[in-house]
Design an enzyme around this catalytic site. Sequence first.
Site, mmCIF file in Angstrom:
data_model
loop_
_atom_site.group_PDB
_atom_site.id
_atom_site.type_symbol
_atom_site.label_atom_id
_atom_site.label_comp_id
_atom_site.label_asym_id
_atom_site.label_seq_id
_atom_site.Cartn_x
_atom_site.Cartn_y
_atom_site.Cartn_z
ATOM 1 N N LYS A 57 -2.029 46.132 42.320
ATOM 2 C CA LYS A 57 -1.246 44.930 42.010
ATOM 3 C C LYS A 57 -0.069 45.250 41.085
ATOM 4 C CE LYS A 57 -4.475 42.301 40.157
ATOM 5 N NZ LYS A 57 -5.607 43.236 40.150
ATOM 6 N N ARG A 71 -7.557 34.168 37.559
ATOM 7 C CA ARG A 71 -8.765 34.912 37.895
ATOM 8 C C ARG A 71 -9.953 33.978 38.054
ATOM 9 N NH1 ARG A 71 -6.795 40.194 35.534
ATOM 10 N NH2 ARG A 71 -8.371 41.750 35.955
ATOM 11 N N ARG A 90 -6.996 57.086 36.293
ATOM 12 C CA ARG A 90 -5.804 56.476 35.690
ATOM 13 C C ARG A 90 -5.698 56.850 34.206
ATOM 14 N NH1 ARG A 90 -4.696 50.122 36.484
ATOM 15 N NH2 ARG A 90 -6.536 49.844 35.189
ATOM 16 N N ARG A 148 -7.947 54.033 29.500
ATOM 17 C CA ARG A 148 -8.306 52.710 29.004
ATOM 18 C C ARG A 148 -9.819 52.623 28.862
ATOM 19 N NH1 ARG A 148 -5.179 48.482 32.848
ATOM 20 N NH2 ARG A 148 -7.187 47.455 32.642
ATOM 21 N N ARG A 186 -16.288 45.343 36.211
ATOM 22 C CA ARG A 186 -15.070 44.587 36.519
ATOM 23 C C ARG A 186 -15.041 44.202 37.997
ATOM 24 N NH1 ARG A 186 -10.687 48.610 34.625
ATOM 25 N NH2 ARG A 186 -9.169 47.043 35.238
#
Length: 214
Positions: free
Chosen positions: A13, A88, A127, A160, A171
């Site tokens: 996204k 969300r 990531r 992160r 998640r």
Amino acid sequence: MRIVLLGPPGSGKGTIAKIIEELYCVPAITTGDMLRDAAERGTSLGRTAKLYMDRGELVPDELVISLVRERLSMSDSANGFVLDGYPRSVRQAEALDEILLSTGKKLDCVLSVELEDDVIVKRLSARRSCPKCGAVYNLMNKPPSKHGTCDVCGSTLVQRNDDKPEVIRRRLDVYREKTQLLLDWYSAKGEVKKIRGDLPLEQLPSKIRKTLEL
Ligand code: AMP
């Protein structure tokens, strides 16, 4: 253009939001970045949000809704925006409709980014991001030129907290439980278009344009 991007975490996204920002000259409004920034600055909202974010849970609706309401009242989003990571929940989507309705506006499109869970887990585990300038890298397909160091500002890259495998799974579960309902909610209104989250970067701008303008 007023666009909402839906899709699981790690589906791409953020990349798509940046491309839409350039194509249509509208700001990308990324609630995850806004909340991380508030947490970094240690504001009261940020401290509360961090408790949820570190566990992979959603930050309470009312906190995020007021953040987005304030952001959408800023002049740069008067002629359009792309929302990345919001809404969300159905409650957040209803609040967005109310905010837009109060200024006589409505969404042009909900773009759903599709990608399978196993690809997402691999992608997010790889990531890395720069805590200083926000640049994002991926050890699999977009590594920094020098291991562990930001190409843009030279800071040490970090993973992160919520990109650790066990939090990623949580998640994704939260996404399936709560956010997926939104697809049904928006689909019933006939506003959803779909795009794959693993298209080659160079194909994305034309594919996005075609999908949005179809
Ligand atoms: P993201 O970077 O979009 O994956 O968001 C990271 C985390 O920020 C999420 O796991 C949530 O804890 C929180 N977050 C971001 N956007 C929202 C939202 N619209 N509603 C609730 N929590 C959010």
